[in-house]
Design a protein around this motif. Structure first.
Motif, PDB file in Angstrom:
ATOM      1  N   PHE A 302       0.795  -1.213   0.000  1.00 25.62           N
ATOM      2  CA  PHE A 302       0.000   0.000   0.000  1.00 25.62           C
ATOM      3  C   PHE A 302       0.836   1.276   0.000  1.00 25.62           C
ATOM      4  O   PHE A 302       0.517   2.237  -0.697  1.00 25.62           O
ATOM      5  CB  PHE A 302      -0.949  -0.014   1.196  1.00 25.62           C
ATOM      6  N   GLU A 303       1.935   1.289   0.762  1.00 25.60           N
ATOM      7  CA  GLU A 303       2.726   2.514   0.869  1.00 25.60           C
ATOM      8  C   GLU A 303       3.262   2.958  -0.493  1.00 25.60           C
ATOM      9  O   GLU A 303       3.208   4.134  -0.845  1.00 25.60           O
ATOM     10  CB  GLU A 303       3.875   2.301   1.845  1.00 25.60           C
ATOM     11  N   ASN A 304       3.757   1.982  -1.246  1.00 25.23           N
ATOM     12  CA  ASN A 304       4.270   2.318  -2.573  1.00 25.23           C
ATOM     13  C   ASN A 304       3.176   2.839  -3.486  1.00 25.23           C
ATOM     14  O   ASN A 304       3.384   3.766  -4.264  1.00 25.23           O
ATOM     15  CB  ASN A 304       4.910   1.089  -3.206  1.00 25.23           C
ATOM     16  N   LYS A 318      -5.733  12.842   3.233  1.00 33.72           N
ATOM     17  CA  LYS A 318      -5.868  11.518   3.841  1.00 33.72           C
ATOM     18  C   LYS A 318      -7.244  10.934   3.541  1.00 33.72           C
ATOM     19  O   LYS A 318      -7.398   9.729   3.365  1.00 33.72           O
ATOM     20  CB  LYS A 318      -5.676  11.624   5.354  1.00 33.72           C
ATOM     21  N   GLU A 319      -8.212  11.816   3.507  1.00 29.11           N
ATOM     22  CA  GLU A 319      -9.565  11.352   3.221  1.00 29.11           C
ATOM     23  C   GLU A 319      -9.640  10.679   1.858  1.00 29.11           C
ATOM     24  O   GLU A 319     -10.244   9.624   1.695  1.00 29.11           O
ATOM     25  CB  GLU A 319     -10.499  12.562   3.245  1.00 29.11           C
ATOM     26  N   GLU A 320      -8.987  11.325   0.901  1.00 30.28           N
ATOM     27  CA  GLU A 320      -8.980  10.743  -0.449  1.00 30.28           C
ATOM     28  C   GLU A 320      -8.266   9.408  -0.478  1.00 30.28           C
ATOM     29  O   GLU A 320      -8.628   8.514  -1.247  1.00 30.28           O
ATOM     30  CB  GLU A 320      -8.303  11.718  -1.423  1.00 30.28           C
ATOM     31  N   ALA A 321      -7.259   9.282   0.385  1.00 28.70           N
ATOM     32  CA  ALA A 321      -6.540   8.005   0.449  1.00 28.70           C
ATOM     33  C   ALA A 321      -7.467   6.904   0.932  1.00 28.70           C
ATOM     34  O   ALA A 321      -7.482   5.798   0.386  1.00 28.70           O
ATOM     35  CB  ALA A 321      -5.330   8.135   1.367  1.00 28.70           C
ATOM     36  N   VAL A 322      -8.259   7.214   1.955  1.00 29.84           N
ATOM     37  CA  VAL A 322      -9.214   6.223   2.453  1.00 29.84           C
ATOM     38  C   VAL A 322     -10.246   5.918   1.373  1.00 29.84           C
ATOM     39  O   VAL A 322     -10.599   4.770   1.126  1.00 29.84           O
ATOM     40  CB  VAL A 322      -9.907   6.735   3.739  1.00 29.84           C
ATOM     41  N   MET A 358      -4.709   2.343   8.699  1.00 29.68           N
ATOM     42  CA  MET A 358      -3.764   1.918   7.673  1.00 29.68           C
ATOM     43  C   MET A 358      -3.187   3.128   6.944  1.00 29.68           C
ATOM     44  O   MET A 358      -1.982   3.220   6.708  1.00 29.68           O
ATOM     45  CB  MET A 358      -4.517   1.036   6.679  1.00 29.68           C
ATOM     46  N   VAL A 359      -4.061   4.069   6.608  1.00 29.53           N
ATOM     47  CA  VAL A 359      -3.599   5.273   5.916  1.00 29.53           C
ATOM     48  C   VAL A 359      -2.667   6.068   6.822  1.00 29.53           C
ATOM     49  O   VAL A 359      -1.597   6.510   6.398  1.00 29.53           O
ATOM     50  CB  VAL A 359      -4.806   6.125   5.477  1.00 29.53           C
ATOM     51  N   GLU A 360      -3.073   6.220   8.101  1.00 31.58           N
ATOM     52  CA  GLU A 360      -2.236   6.972   9.038  1.00 31.58           C
ATOM     53  C   GLU A 360      -0.838   6.372   9.111  1.00 31.58           C
ATOM     54  O   GLU A 360       0.163   7.077   9.038  1.00 31.58           O
ATOM     55  CB  GLU A 360      -2.869   6.941  10.445  1.00 31.58           C
TER      56      GLU A 360
END
Lengths: 679, 358
Positions: A302-304, A318-322, A358-360
């Protein structure tokens, strides 16, 4: 390059990793937006080691579909999956359009048998099998057989055993078709009895000759090590001698991946027999006869993925990431099998908590690695390192390693060391006995054996040193090296970018030198003439002893034909290679002009106009493409020229400006911008 | 005597193998213990330190006289305590060293459900003793067992070798009964050492099983569609006088007459990949030039690519007649003209795989 190919074609066939990196910039690339049919093969491989990339690639196309509001057709296939409907949900396929055929009629066409053996030692177990296999081949009367063995050595043992058995019974002499190829004596003997033996790094023409012979009927048996199982074999009978493979990293035997096992057994047309330890029998049977349950492998990747999306501005908060995560298969599977993803419950709250956690975590990791910047605890923006990682499609950990370990004092040796430590090369295999092989090579290459050092790193180091020192490696090591060289180059390019963004001149130049070393396969201190094909160190010494001494390629070109021929003493084909190299050898004149006067204000911006004139000789328009192709006897892949224009101050080890470009035109004008330094 | 000793050891080993293959948990433990007793020439009730040859007999006897200490307790004792037991403070350290050289593992288990009836166990094995090559040899062969809740049936046995690693992670899959049993037991035993077993319970109280799978699609027994029933355009792509396979036949309507997304899963011999061909043909026949098709294949060894190349070679000239822009991979096409049929398939593959992207 890939993009132009895409633009030209209507049908694009790609592996997921390539497509993933291409489609990242979908907003600006029309080609990707035009895709209206996705044919997805082997969807069950989403649940494999490299499956995360596949998942990301597909998830992105779903995302694009939703963003553009365009109807896209997905047609996918895969191995029988128990949770096919989840995949359907993910791809937006209606329930009635998901077809999931059961396994049970698999036995009708071919018989698949799993035999459990009690011998505990994996090597013994395999080597004791030759007689059994021979008997089975006799009984089944199969025309062609493929025997998969764990490694090359066991393959050789197996072939020797079979040879003695065959000799006693059969005479397989057909017309001597194998004489057209340069085979070793051993292989010739084997082939004359109808046995083929393959190994990693085998010359491609011999390999394909063996494959053809098997399909035509000139060979009755082909012995294949596990690592070659990704090549497409087809035979009436397939024997898989073990389900364990040696893993050099942990120095232990591990189970084969399920998809590998399935792939090998699917090579069989009529019958497939798998031998394994008795304790594994049940598990192997399940792998082969039961439908798979596809799970997501995204979390580790996920990080990559996040880095790539942030750089391309698809994710900015971050919201968009979720939100982005909800497009993945991972999101579909979370509520279905929460324990698998280390979740305590499957309620909406659990899931949303897990996703944001997970995003955090990923964001924190990336922030610590100086990849991204977080503003107002919400907005994500990419930093330089992330852009480099994204541009070269590298793991962010490698770039992190670069930025942590590269200093203003790093030189070529240090760079090689760092390169051999790159985490992405962890999947370079370590075979049985290679530890000894590497230890033997160490003193020859002037390397010290460090006792508790990582074997993997040592192997990479040895391979690189051997490449530079031009030492012959075993065919397996060489094939590893060639993979390493192809991928390694982009790491060096990334290192150049990381270094130049720090403004260190000498390390940047060293990294560029390393690039040249990799391509030409020689040390930086070796003579320039070593680049010329068929040149040995003796010949270079002879050249240097000439009067006047021949020290560069241009000197060689300026020589009289007769003098040159007597100096080189080569056959005409060798001379042709030399001529080809010399003609392609770039000859460039560089001149520059400044737009400013003698008085320069420190700290202000200036430009220098650099004019490069390339002597293209008398090449025609049609050969233009080939101009930038690098002629190198040592680099096993195709390579196109890249040029760097560097402006720097050697005294203070500062780099003022850098530009990367290609040179295909007769004359090129480049503009360098720089900020004049404070004295 | 020697004959009996050797044979007994072998016989017990054989019995042990039988127990394993019959999945008898309790008996296999006993037989393994008995076998080791024969090999080591000691009773199980005797002190475990007798397994080390280098420890003096006198000391062991002294230890055995203090009968009220169980073997587990020894591990908690300090060197000074041990010295006190044998009334020889100097020996304390030596005994302590040997006590902590007997193979013993600490085990932790993480259970992951992979389906409603299967669990994957991730067993982390940490050595709880000092590994020395002189004492233990290069490798200690060990077993990982999973017993059911009554300790009767062996659910899984996994042999592994320990070579002094700081940590080992073993994975095994086991079946899960319905209803879920309260717990299973994971046991790690060194093959040739008495008193070396470690048992850990795996509790299933907090286990959440994955959702039930939907039932599979039935493969209908339809009459295969013959090529003659298809359009002219289709005929370009198939061998003459061939029929569609059973999966293609069943899905033909969905693939050819609609643009809905579709997924098809099945065992590889059914030829599920061939359904994608039909979708591709529809794409070629109907879509405008502004549309593109992406084929993603992780293995790149898919028949579709081969099939595609073969199509192209077959319809090579026709393609030029139909539409100039529909020529794909002209390079490959030319190659196929030159090579014979048997060889060309391989050369296609090399080109497809080598360039990664065509």
């Amino acid at each position: 390059m890939d993009l132009t190919l895409c633009k030209q074609s209507r049908i694009i066939i790609s592996d997921p990793a390539h497509w993933e990196s291409l489609s990242r910039k979908w907003r600006t690339r029309k080609v990707i937006q035009q895709c209206s049919l996705y044919l997805l093969l082997d969807l069950d491989l989403v649940d494999s080691k490299k499956g995360a990339v596949y998942e990301v690639a597909i998830a992105r196309s779903r995302f694009i579909e939703s963003q553009l509001g365009k109807v896209v057709r997905f047609v996918g296939s895969g191995f029988a999956a128990a949770n096919a409907s989840d995949v359907g949900d993910w791809l937006g396929v209606s329930k009635s359009m998901v077809f999931n055929f059961p396994m049970h009629n698999a036995e009708e066409e071919k018989s698949v048998k799993v035999v459990g053996l009690t011998n505990l030692d994996p090597v013994n177990r395999v080597s004791s099998l030759s007689r059994t296999i021979f008997r089975q081949m006799r009984q089944s009367n199969a025309k062609s057989c493929v025997i998969f063995v764990p490694n090359r050595k066991l393959g050789q043992l197996m072939s020797a055993d079979l040879l003695s058995l065959y000799r006693r019974t059969a005479n397989f002499n057909k017309e001597r078709w194998w004489e057209a190829y340069e085979m070793s004596v051993l292989l010739q003997e084997l082939v004359s009895c109808g046995i083929g033996l393959t190994y990693r790094g085998m010359p491609e023409n011999i390999f394909s000759a063996l494959m053809t012979a098997l399909s035509v009927g000139n060979l009755s048996t082909l012995i294949v090590p596990f690592e070659l199982c990704d090549r497409h074999f087809a035979a009436e009978n397939v024997y898989i001698t073990d389900t364990l493979s040696f893993d050099g990293h942990s120095q232990s035997y591990n189970d084969l991946d399920n998809e590998v096992l399935r792939g090998m057994s699917s090579c069989a047309v009529k019958a497939c027999t798998i031998f394994c330890h008795a304790s594994k029998q049940e598990q192997v049977e399940r792998v082969l006869f039961d439908p798979v349950c596809i799970e997501s492998k995204l979390p580790a990747f996920f990080e990559n993925n996040l880095v790539g999306e942030i750089v391309n501005k698809t994710i900015e908060t971050k919201e968009e990431a979720v939100d982005y995560l909800t497009w993945t298969f991972f999101y579909r599977r979370l509520p279905k099998n929460p324990n698998y993803y280390k979740l305590a419950g499957s309620s909406m709250r659990h899931i949303s908590d897990h996703l944001s956690e997970m995003v955090e975590e990923a964001v924190l990791d990336l922030e610590n690695g100086k990849m991204i910047a977080v503003e107002n605890d919400m907005e994500l923006s990419p930093l330089n390192l992330a852009m480099i990682a994204c541009h070269y499609n590298l793991d962010f950990r490698s770039i992190e390693l670069f930025s942590n370990t590269l200093t203003h004092k790093t030189r070529v040796k240090g760079l090689i060391d760092i390169l051999s430590n790159v985490p992405e090369f962890e999947d370079v295999p370590l075979r049985v006995g290679e530890a000894v092989q590497i230890a033997d090579l160490l003193p020859q290459l002037g390397l010290e054996s460090v006792r508790d050092s990582d074997l993997q790193q040592q192997k990479l180091l040895v391979m690189l040193y051997a490449h530079f020192s031009r030492i012959q490696l075993s065919s397996e090591l060489f094939s590893d090296l060639s993979v390493f060289l192809r991928r390694g180059l982009s790491f060096v390019h990334a290192a150049v970018d990381v270094l130049s963004s720090q403004g260190w001149l000498k390390p940047t130049l060293a990294a560029m030198e390393l690039c040249q070393m990799i391509i030409q396969g020689q040390w930086d201190k070796d003579s320039v003439l070593m680049q010329v094909p068929h040149f040995s160190s003796e010949l270079v010494a002879r050249c240097n002893n000439m009067n006047p001494a021949v020290e560069s390629v241009f000197d060689l070109l300026d020589l009289d034909d007769t003098v040159r021929n007597s100096l080189l003493q080569m056959s005409s084909s060798q001379l042709f290679d030399v001529a080809k190299f010399c003609n392609a050898y770039p000859m460039i004149e560089l001149s520059c002009s400044c737009s400013f006067d003698d008085t320069v204000m420190a700290g202000s911006q200036h430009e220098i106009i650099v004019t490069l004139v390339r002597d293209l000789g008398d090449c025609e328009e049609s050969q233009k493409e080939n101009i930038s192709k690098v002629v190198s006897a040592r680099y096993p892949h195709e390579k196109f020229e890249n040029w760097w224009l560097v402006l720097g101050d050697e005294r203070s080890n500062t780099l003022l400006s850098i530009k990367r470009f290609t040179l295909t035109e007769r004359s090129n004008v480049r503009v360098l911008w720089f900020v004049s330094p404070w004295c | 005597m020697i004959f009996i000793q050797q044979s007994a050891g072998r016989l017990l080993r054989a019995m042990y193998e039988i127990c394993l293959s019959r999945k008898w948990s309790a008996l296999s433990t006993k037989v393994l213990e008995l076998g080791n007793m024969v090999e080591r020439k000691i009773w199980a009730s005797q002190n475990a330190l007798r397994q080390f040859n280098s420890i003096p007999e006198l000391i062991v006897r002294k230890l055995e006289r203090v009968a009220d200490i169980s073997w587990e307790k020894y591990l908690d004792l300090r060197p000074s305590d041990l010295g006190e037991i044998v009334k020889n403070p100097k020996m304390g350290k030596t005994i302590y060293k040997f006590v902590h050289m007997l193979p013993k593992f600490s085990v932790s288990v993480h259970a992951v459900p992979i389906s409603r009836s299967r669990l994957q166990l991730e067993v982390t094995v940490l050595p709880d003793f000092e590994f020395q090559v002189e004492v233990h040899g290069n490798e200690i062969s060990c077993w990982l067992f999973v017993d059911d809740c009554d300790g009767k049936q062996l659910l899984c046995c996994l042999p592994f070798g320990f070579r002094g690693e700081s940590q080992m992670i073993l994975k095994c899959e086991i079946g899960l009964g319905d209803p879920i049993p309260p717990q299973y037991f994971v046991r790690v035993v060194a093959d040739r050492w008495l008193h070396s077993s470690t048992v850990v319970p795996v509790c299933f109280r907090h286990l959440i099983l994955p959702e039930k799978f939907s039932p599979p699609t039935e493969l209908l027994d339809l009459r295969p569609i013959p090529l003659s029933a298809l359009s002219e355009f289709h005929k370009l792509f198939f061998a003459e006088n061939s029929t569609l396979n059973s999966v293609q036949t069943q899905l033909f309507f969905h693939l050819n007459d609609s643009d809905d997304s579709l997924l098809v899963f099945g065992p590889s011999h059914l030829g599920v990949d061939s359904c994608l061909e039909l979708a591709l043909i529809r794409f070629l026949a109907s879509k405008s030039d502004q549309d593109r098709c992406v084929v993603l294949s992780p293995s790149m060894v898919c028949d579709l690519i081969l099939v595609l190349c073969c199509y192209i070679s077959r319809v090579y000239q026709l393609y030029f007649c139909i539409d100039e822009s529909r020529t794909l991979l002209p390079k490959v096409v030319n190659d196929s003209k030159r090579n014979g049929s048997g060889r060309s398939v391989h050369s296609y593959r090399r080109q497809c795989c080598g360039s990664d992207l065509v």
